[in-house]
Design a protein around this motif. Sequence first.
Motif, PDB file in Angstrom:
ATOM      1  N   UNK A 108       5.594  -2.514   9.684  1.00 24.78           N
ATOM      2  CA  UNK A 108       6.349  -3.040  10.649  1.00 24.78           C
ATOM      3  C   UNK A 108       7.821  -2.443  10.621  1.00 24.78           C
ATOM      4  N   UNK A 109       8.201  -1.505  11.587  1.00 21.78           N
ATOM      5  CA  UNK A 109       9.572  -0.936  11.510  1.00 21.78           C
ATOM      6  C   UNK A 109      10.622  -1.316  12.821  1.00 21.78           C
ATOM      7  N   UNK A 110      11.705  -1.593  12.166  1.00 24.35           N
ATOM      8  CA  UNK A 110      12.901  -1.481  13.350  1.00 24.35           C
ATOM      9  C   UNK A 110      13.754  -0.439  12.929  1.00 24.35           C
ATOM     10  N   UNK A 111      14.267   0.133  13.938  1.00 25.14           N
ATOM     11  CA  UNK A 111      15.444   1.225  13.569  1.00 25.14           C
ATOM     12  C   UNK A 111      16.256   1.405  14.831  1.00 25.14           C
ATOM     13  N   UNK A 112      16.800   0.534  15.271  1.00 26.29           N
ATOM     14  CA  UNK A 112      17.822   0.475  16.462  1.00 26.29           C
ATOM     15  C   UNK A 112      18.955  -0.660  16.132  1.00 26.29           C
ATOM     16  N   UNK A 113      20.032   0.001  16.405  1.00 27.79           N
ATOM     17  CA  UNK A 113      21.230  -0.992  16.251  1.00 27.79           C
ATOM     18  C   UNK A 113      21.609  -1.003  14.758  1.00 27.79           C
ATOM     19  N   UNK A 114      22.437  -2.041  14.496  1.00 27.00           N
ATOM     20  CA  UNK A 114      23.149  -1.931  13.055  1.00 27.00           C
ATOM     21  C   UNK A 114      21.977  -2.645  12.222  1.00 27.00           C
ATOM     22  N   UNK A 115      20.973  -2.765  12.320  1.00 30.49           N
ATOM     23  CA  UNK A 115      19.855  -3.399  11.589  1.00 30.49           C
ATOM     24  C   UNK A 115      18.656  -2.657  11.527  1.00 30.49           C
ATOM     25  N   UNK A 116      18.331  -2.114  10.102  1.00 35.60           N
ATOM     26  CA  UNK A 116      17.223  -1.284  10.076  1.00 35.60           C
ATOM     27  C   UNK A 116      16.246  -2.019   9.137  1.00 35.60           C
ATOM     28  N   UNK A 117      14.838  -2.228   9.408  1.00 34.81           N
ATOM     29  CA  UNK A 117      13.965  -2.919   8.863  1.00 34.81           C
ATOM     30  C   UNK A 117      12.718  -2.102   8.529  1.00 34.81           C
ATOM     31  N   UNK A 118      11.896  -2.085   7.493  1.00 32.39           N
ATOM     32  CA  UNK A 118      10.890  -1.523   7.035  1.00 32.39           C
ATOM     33  C   UNK A 118       9.986  -2.669   6.281  1.00 32.39           C
ATOM     34  N   UNK A 119       8.970  -3.134   6.745  1.00 33.98           N
ATOM     35  CA  UNK A 119       8.074  -3.768   6.034  1.00 33.98           C
ATOM     36  C   UNK A 119       6.635  -3.410   6.076  1.00 33.98           C
ATOM     37  N   UNK A 120       6.250  -3.340   4.678  1.00 32.12           N
ATOM     38  CA  UNK A 120       4.910  -2.763   4.601  1.00 32.12           C
ATOM     39  C   UNK A 120       3.958  -3.468   3.520  1.00 32.12           C
ATOM     40  N   UNK A 121       2.635  -3.815   4.034  1.00 32.04           N
ATOM     41  CA  UNK A 121       1.758  -4.498   2.932  1.00 32.04           C
ATOM     42  C   UNK A 121       0.595  -3.512   2.777  1.00 32.04           C
ATOM     43  N   UNK A 122       0.152  -3.535   1.596  1.00 32.37           N
ATOM     44  CA  UNK A 122      -1.101  -2.967   1.584  1.00 32.37           C
ATOM     45  C   UNK A 122      -2.052  -3.893   0.678  1.00 32.37           C
ATOM     46  N   UNK A 123      -3.471  -3.926   0.992  1.00 32.33           N
ATOM     47  CA  UNK A 123      -4.460  -4.656   0.155  1.00 32.33           C
ATOM     48  C   UNK A 123      -5.496  -3.591  -0.046  1.00 32.33           C
ATOM     49  N   UNK A 124      -5.689  -3.405  -1.408  1.00 35.78           N
ATOM     50  CA  UNK A 124      -6.817  -2.158  -1.624  1.00 35.78           C
ATOM     51  C   UNK A 124      -7.197  -2.344  -3.093  1.00 35.78           C
ATOM     52  N   UNK A 125      -8.149  -1.507  -3.364  1.00 35.96           N
ATOM     53  CA  UNK A 125      -8.761  -1.512  -4.544  1.00 35.96           C
ATOM     54  C   UNK A 125      -9.287   0.048  -5.049  1.00 35.96           C
ATOM     55  N   UNK A 126      -9.030   0.556  -6.181  1.00 35.61           N
ATOM     56  CA  UNK A 126      -9.233   1.514  -6.908  1.00 35.61           C
ATOM     57  C   UNK A 126     -10.236   1.204  -8.061  1.00 35.61           C
ATOM     58  N   UNK A 127     -11.328   2.049  -7.913  1.00 37.04           N
ATOM     59  CA  UNK A 127     -12.429   1.746  -8.980  1.00 37.04           C
ATOM     60  C   UNK A 127     -12.757   3.331  -9.445  1.00 37.04           C
ATOM     61  N   UNK A 128     -12.953   3.395 -10.951  1.00 38.51           N
ATOM     62  CA  UNK A 128     -13.271   4.551 -11.540  1.00 38.51           C
ATOM     63  C   UNK A 128     -13.973   4.513 -12.755  1.00 38.51           C
ATOM     64  N   UNK A 129     -14.725   5.779 -13.390  1.00 39.21           N
ATOM     65  CA  UNK A 129     -15.285   5.760 -14.544  1.00 39.21           C
ATOM     66  C   UNK A 129     -14.238   5.584 -15.644  1.00 39.21           C
ATOM     67  N   UNK A 130     -13.010   6.287 -15.639  1.00 34.43           N
ATOM     68  CA  UNK A 130     -11.936   6.186 -16.657  1.00 34.43           C
ATOM     69  C   UNK A 130     -10.588   6.384 -15.684  1.00 34.43           C
ATOM     70  N   UNK A 131      -9.646   6.111 -16.138  1.00 33.86           N
ATOM     71  CA  UNK A 131      -8.273   6.102 -15.316  1.00 33.86           C
ATOM     72  C   UNK A 131      -7.362   7.304 -15.967  1.00 33.86           C
ATOM     73  N   UNK A 132      -7.777   7.773 -17.313  1.00 32.79           N
ATOM     74  CA  UNK A 132      -7.020   8.908 -17.729  1.00 32.79           C
ATOM     75  C   UNK A 132      -8.028   9.513 -18.777  1.00 32.79           C
ATOM     76  N   UNK A 133      -7.360  10.788 -19.663  1.00 30.53           N
ATOM     77  CA  UNK A 133      -7.993  11.419 -20.341  1.00 30.53           C
ATOM     78  C   UNK A 133      -8.265  10.626 -21.777  1.00 30.53           C
ATOM     79  N   UNK A 134      -7.353   9.804 -22.030  1.00 36.52           N
ATOM     80  CA  UNK A 134      -7.393   8.941 -23.113  1.00 36.52           C
ATOM     81  C   UNK A 134      -8.688   7.801 -23.193  1.00 36.52           C
ATOM     82  N   UNK A 135      -9.079   7.711 -22.027  1.00 35.39           N
ATOM     83  CA  UNK A 135     -10.188   6.651 -21.797  1.00 35.39           C
ATOM     84  C   UNK A 135     -11.525   7.376 -21.565  1.00 35.39           C
ATOM     85  N   UNK A 136     -12.312   7.696 -22.844  1.00 38.75           N
ATOM     86  CA  UNK A 136     -13.681   8.144 -22.867  1.00 38.75           C
ATOM     87  C   UNK A 136     -14.631   7.323 -22.215  1.00 38.75           C
ATOM     88  N   UNK A 137     -15.580   8.058 -21.563  1.00 40.52           N
ATOM     89  CA  UNK A 137     -16.633   7.461 -21.100  1.00 40.52           C
ATOM     90  C   UNK A 137     -17.910   6.997 -22.330  1.00 40.52           C
TER      91      UNK A 137
END
Length: 336
Positions: A108-137
């Motif tokens: 939700x964004x407001x960009x008019x007049x003396x008040x500027x607002x930006x509100x953001x919300x995320x609901x998510x999920x990330x799945x993987x086998x390993x998250x970096x090269x230090x995490x072996x399978x």
Amino acid sequence: MTANVTIERQIGSSYLASASYVGSLGRHLLTSLGANPGVPSLCLGLSQPQNVAPGTPTCGPFGENGVYTRPDGTVVNGTRAPFSNEIGSDGYFANMGNSNYNALQLTLKRSRGPLTLLASYSYGKSLDWSSNLQEQVDPYSYRKQYGISRFDIKHNFVFSYTCELPFTNAFRTRSRLADGWAISGTTRFSTGLPVTFASFGDNALMGVQNNGVNGVSIDLPDVVPGNLQINHDPRNGKPYFNTSLFSPNALGTPGTSSRRFFYSPGMANYNIALQKLTRLSESTKIELRFETFNTFNHTQFFGDDFVDGNINSATFGYVTHAAPPRISQVAAKFTF
């Protein structure tokens, strides 16, 4: 492969709202695994005194490179496969990993007049086998550690704003002293990062736990069903979760726990700035800023590895770090 679908709607003359679905599918990601792991069943078969010749060593954790003699005189030169014992536990990289991410994002964004607002919300999920090269399978079951990504944040709300202060109206005249005042800030509420579990005792008898200085063991603790009893106020010095549910993995097994399955403490943070912009001439101006980070000095336990998930550690289950306390700074910028 990525997918993004967005719906936008203007609300009145000042607001713009949007809702998005964001998805990502990763295939053939660079992943590390042991090139020459120990064979658990072979080591277990040599782990008891009656399984080896009298006076000779038995096999156990970190014994993959040992030489063992069976009661019939047969010599076993290490328990690694498919290569010889001299190669050791070197890991290698292969384009074999998988990942996926799905999220709902609202703004939700407001960009008019003396008040500027930006509100953001995320609901998510990330799945993987390993998250970096230090995490072996797991070299015998690539998908065993498939689960929540190390960097996954389930809920994330960020609110930013800038408000021009009406000092000109208060003084009823325009002046360099009254003009150019504004207050801005960012507020963030989010769930924490996942707790990453590991066991560095090599009870799995594979001997492939290291991959560089930040290598993470593929051994995992054993866990029994029960109430995690999450401690929502780690400042009390108690464990963050019920550690009695966890124990070192049984010999010859990789462990029953998932690598990650619940989250560490979240964030509730406020950053605020007061600024004054003064125009000295048509082309020159000076900006003064007084900024505070973690303005209300709320203890933040948000961060990667802030909860110790190593079953072999003396601080297993405890929150071991805290983010910086309130930080204040004054800045000046001259533009010409």
